[in-house]
Design a protein around this motif. Sequence first.
Motif, PDB file in Angstrom:
ATOM      1  N   ILE A  49      61.850 -55.544 -29.182  1.00 54.94           N
ATOM      2  CA  ILE A  49      61.611 -56.927 -28.797  1.00 54.94           C
ATOM      3  C   ILE A  49      61.518 -57.000 -27.279  1.00 54.94           C
ATOM      4  N   SER A  50      60.806 -57.998 -26.774  1.00 60.28           N
ATOM      5  CA  SER A  50      60.672 -58.211 -25.338  1.00 60.28           C
ATOM      6  C   SER A  50      61.325 -59.532 -24.962  1.00 60.28           C
ATOM      7  N   VAL A  51      62.165 -59.480 -23.927  1.00 61.23           N
ATOM      8  CA  VAL A  51      62.827 -60.680 -23.425  1.00 61.23           C
ATOM      9  C   VAL A  51      62.740 -60.685 -21.900  1.00 61.23           C
ATOM     10  N   PRO A  52      62.762 -61.853 -21.267  1.00 58.04           N
ATOM     11  CA  PRO A  52      62.737 -61.874 -19.800  1.00 58.04           C
ATOM     12  C   PRO A  52      64.090 -61.555 -19.169  1.00 58.04           C
ATOM     13  N   GLN A  53      65.174 -61.869 -19.869  1.00 55.06           N
ATOM     14  CA  GLN A  53      66.524 -61.529 -19.401  1.00 55.06           C
ATOM     15  C   GLN A  53      67.317 -61.017 -20.594  1.00 55.06           C
ATOM     16  N   VAL A  54      68.157 -60.007 -20.366  1.00 51.81           N
ATOM     17  CA  VAL A  54      68.855 -59.370 -21.482  1.00 51.81           C
ATOM     18  C   VAL A  54      70.266 -59.901 -21.690  1.00 51.81           C
ATOM     19  N   GLU A  55      70.859 -60.557 -20.698  1.00 49.30           N
ATOM     20  CA  GLU A  55      72.299 -60.797 -20.740  1.00 49.30           C
ATOM     21  C   GLU A  55      72.733 -61.627 -21.953  1.00 49.30           C
ATOM     22  N   ARG A  56      72.101 -62.756 -22.167  1.00 47.80           N
ATOM     23  CA  ARG A  56      72.514 -63.604 -23.296  1.00 47.80           C
ATOM     24  C   ARG A  56      72.130 -62.976 -24.629  1.00 47.80           C
ATOM     25  N   THR A  57      70.980 -62.292 -24.664  1.00 50.10           N
ATOM     26  CA  THR A  57      70.591 -61.587 -25.888  1.00 50.10           C
ATOM     27  C   THR A  57      71.618 -60.521 -26.222  1.00 50.10           C
ATOM     28  N   GLU A  58      72.048 -59.764 -25.213  1.00 49.07           N
ATOM     29  CA  GLU A  58      73.037 -58.718 -25.451  1.00 49.07           C
ATOM     30  C   GLU A  58      74.343 -59.299 -25.983  1.00 49.07           C
ATOM     31  N   LEU A  59      74.739 -60.435 -25.468  1.00 46.89           N
ATOM     32  CA  LEU A  59      75.976 -61.067 -25.937  1.00 46.89           C
ATOM     33  C   LEU A  59      75.889 -61.402 -27.424  1.00 46.89           C
ATOM     34  N   VAL A  60      74.761 -61.970 -27.843  1.00 49.62           N
ATOM     35  CA  VAL A  60      74.594 -62.308 -29.259  1.00 49.62           C
ATOM     36  C   VAL A  60      74.532 -61.049 -30.121  1.00 49.62           C
ATOM     37  N   LEU A  61      73.771 -60.043 -29.667  1.00 45.54           N
ATOM     38  CA  LEU A  61      73.640 -58.819 -30.455  1.00 45.54           C
ATOM     39  C   LEU A  61      74.974 -58.106 -30.612  1.00 45.54           C
ATOM     40  N   THR A  62      75.761 -58.053 -29.560  1.00 44.45           N
ATOM     41  CA  THR A  62      76.999 -57.274 -29.608  1.00 44.45           C
ATOM     42  C   THR A  62      78.185 -58.085 -30.129  1.00 44.45           C
ATOM     43  N   LYS A  63      78.390 -59.265 -29.596  1.00 39.11           N
ATOM     44  CA  LYS A  63      79.595 -60.025 -29.947  1.00 39.11           C
ATOM     45  C   LYS A  63      79.456 -60.786 -31.260  1.00 39.11           C
ATOM     46  N   LEU A  64      78.252 -61.254 -31.578  1.00 42.44           N
ATOM     47  CA  LEU A  64      78.060 -61.990 -32.818  1.00 42.44           C
ATOM     48  C   LEU A  64      77.636 -61.080 -33.965  1.00 42.44           C
ATOM     49  N   LEU A  65      76.661 -60.188 -33.696  1.00 41.03           N
ATOM     50  CA  LEU A  65      76.093 -59.368 -34.769  1.00 41.03           C
ATOM     51  C   LEU A  65      76.686 -57.968 -34.852  1.00 41.03           C
ATOM     52  N   GLY A  66      77.477 -57.570 -33.878  1.00 46.22           N
ATOM     53  CA  GLY A  66      78.184 -56.304 -33.987  1.00 46.22           C
ATOM     54  C   GLY A  66      77.383 -55.065 -33.629  1.00 46.22           C
ATOM     55  N   LEU A  67      76.237 -55.239 -32.956  1.00 49.57           N
ATOM     56  CA  LEU A  67      75.485 -54.077 -32.499  1.00 49.57           C
ATOM     57  C   LEU A  67      76.155 -53.495 -31.255  1.00 49.57           C
ATOM     58  N   GLU A  68      75.798 -52.255 -30.907  1.00 44.13           N
ATOM     59  CA  GLU A  68      76.378 -51.596 -29.742  1.00 44.13           C
ATOM     60  C   GLU A  68      75.270 -51.052 -28.851  1.00 44.13           C
ATOM     61  N   ARG A  69      75.314 -51.398 -27.577  1.00 44.29           N
ATOM     62  CA  ARG A  69      74.332 -50.856 -26.627  1.00 44.29           C
ATOM     63  C   ARG A  69      74.710 -49.412 -26.308  1.00 44.29           C
ATOM     64  N   ILE A  70      73.782 -48.488 -26.567  1.00 48.14           N
ATOM     65  CA  ILE A  70      74.124 -47.068 -26.447  1.00 48.14           C
ATOM     66  C   ILE A  70      73.278 -46.311 -25.437  1.00 48.14           C
ATOM     67  N   ALA A  71      72.148 -46.847 -25.010  1.00 52.05           N
ATOM     68  CA  ALA A  71      71.268 -46.095 -24.125  1.00 52.05           C
ATOM     69  C   ALA A  71      70.255 -47.016 -23.476  1.00 52.05           C
ATOM     70  N   ASP A  72      69.591 -46.483 -22.461  1.00 51.16           N
ATOM     71  CA  ASP A  72      68.491 -47.169 -21.792  1.00 51.16           C
ATOM     72  C   ASP A  72      67.398 -46.140 -21.533  1.00 51.16           C
ATOM     73  N   TYR A  73      66.141 -46.575 -21.583  1.00 47.38           N
ATOM     74  CA  TYR A  73      65.045 -45.673 -21.261  1.00 47.38           C
ATOM     75  C   TYR A  73      63.860 -46.481 -20.755  1.00 47.38           C
ATOM     76  N   ARG A  74      62.837 -45.782 -20.292  1.00 45.79           N
ATOM     77  CA  ARG A  74      61.602 -46.420 -19.854  1.00 45.79           C
ATOM     78  C   ARG A  74      60.449 -45.934 -20.721  1.00 45.79           C
ATOM     79  N   ASP A  75      59.450 -46.791 -20.906  1.00 48.44           N
ATOM     80  CA  ASP A  75      58.233 -46.421 -21.629  1.00 48.44           C
ATOM     81  C   ASP A  75      57.065 -47.033 -20.875  1.00 48.44           C
ATOM     82  N   ALA A  76      56.580 -46.287 -19.887  1.00 45.76           N
ATOM     83  CA  ALA A  76      55.553 -46.822 -19.007  1.00 45.76           C
ATOM     84  C   ALA A  76      54.277 -47.190 -19.758  1.00 45.76           C
ATOM     85  N   ALA A  77      54.050 -46.563 -20.917  1.00 43.36           N
ATOM     86  CA  ALA A  77      52.833 -46.841 -21.680  1.00 43.36           C
ATOM     87  C   ALA A  77      52.839 -48.242 -22.277  1.00 43.36           C
ATOM     88  N   HIS A  78      54.030 -48.793 -22.568  1.00 40.89           N
ATOM     89  CA  HIS A  78      54.071 -50.030 -23.351  1.00 40.89           C
ATOM     90  C   HIS A  78      55.029 -51.101 -22.851  1.00 40.89           C
TER      91      HIS A  78
END
Length: 326
Positions: free
Chosen positions: A168-197
């Motif tokens: 998914i594409s978002v302009p800011q990650v902070e509030r999305t991350e809060l919902v994904l982790t604190k509400l839905l129980g997901l865990e942020r595990i890594a970051d990467y770049r994909d210059a093609a897309h």
Amino acid sequence: MRRIIKGAHTMQLTGIHHVTAITAQAAQNRRFYVETLGLRLVKKTVNQDDTSAYHLFYADGAGSPGTDLTFFDWPTAPAKRGTHSITRTSLRVASEASLDFWRERLNAAGVKVSDTRLLNGRAVLDFEDPEGQRLTLIVDGGTIPFVAWEKSPVPAEHQIRGLGPVTISVPQVERTELVLTKLLGLERIADYRDAAHASGDIHVFRIGEGGPAAELNVAVEPGLAPAREGAGGVHHLALRTPSFGEYDEWAERLRASGYPNSGPVDRFYFRSLYLREPNGVLIEIASDGPGFATDEPFETMGEGLSLPPFLESKRAAIEAGLKPLA
């Protein structure tokens, strides 16, 4: 948002359940996903909120949860790409040999396909369907169970095995991350770049135990204009909950959090809950059961028009309003 972060999780989402996209060409769509990609049309039904539109489900040979890419058939203009949207759906295959097979097969079908490349440590191929739906074939190592479809034009060892990471594409990650982790129980595990897309960092969120069938990628792209929904775009993604008991717990958790959501929705083939993360992307929580063989024989799933019981009395009118798929 403060209420979201209270309370421990007693349940866990287990992966991607399905992705629902939009087509304006249902017959062409069926040909591409069945005849070119070799998926099984496991359910031919209608959008339960708009019965003038087909809802087509393509999956593995059994219609297993986590393998279905589905489409609403809406006569709409092409999607406008941008942020605030689901931008790419991955489909899993077993090996790099399968990627070689698919590059040759897609080229032969006139589909433009990328070279094999490494993306966040996994070998991938990128391509688009006839309406511009952005897809990636990704190697999963062949260890995640799936059911081959015996009537597929694709050999079993190279068949698409289910859904991989969704971006998914978002302009800011902070509030999305809060919902994904604190509400839905997901865990942020890594970051990467994909210059093609993607123009910015991509954050990887693990769903449950994680792995190639259980990751949500969040690309941060503040420089993009908002997307506009349409053909060739994605409507929503669904995350898996394994049992009705846990589904009921999720319904209660969302209610108690005060976070806006649909409340329980019975789709007959599975049960659903819907919410939008703070940048507007629609996320569903869907139960693994009861499944697509609930109302028709396993052997002939998808061959006729299936309607949930609450629409059966309207069958004649619904059928009259649908276009032939052949």
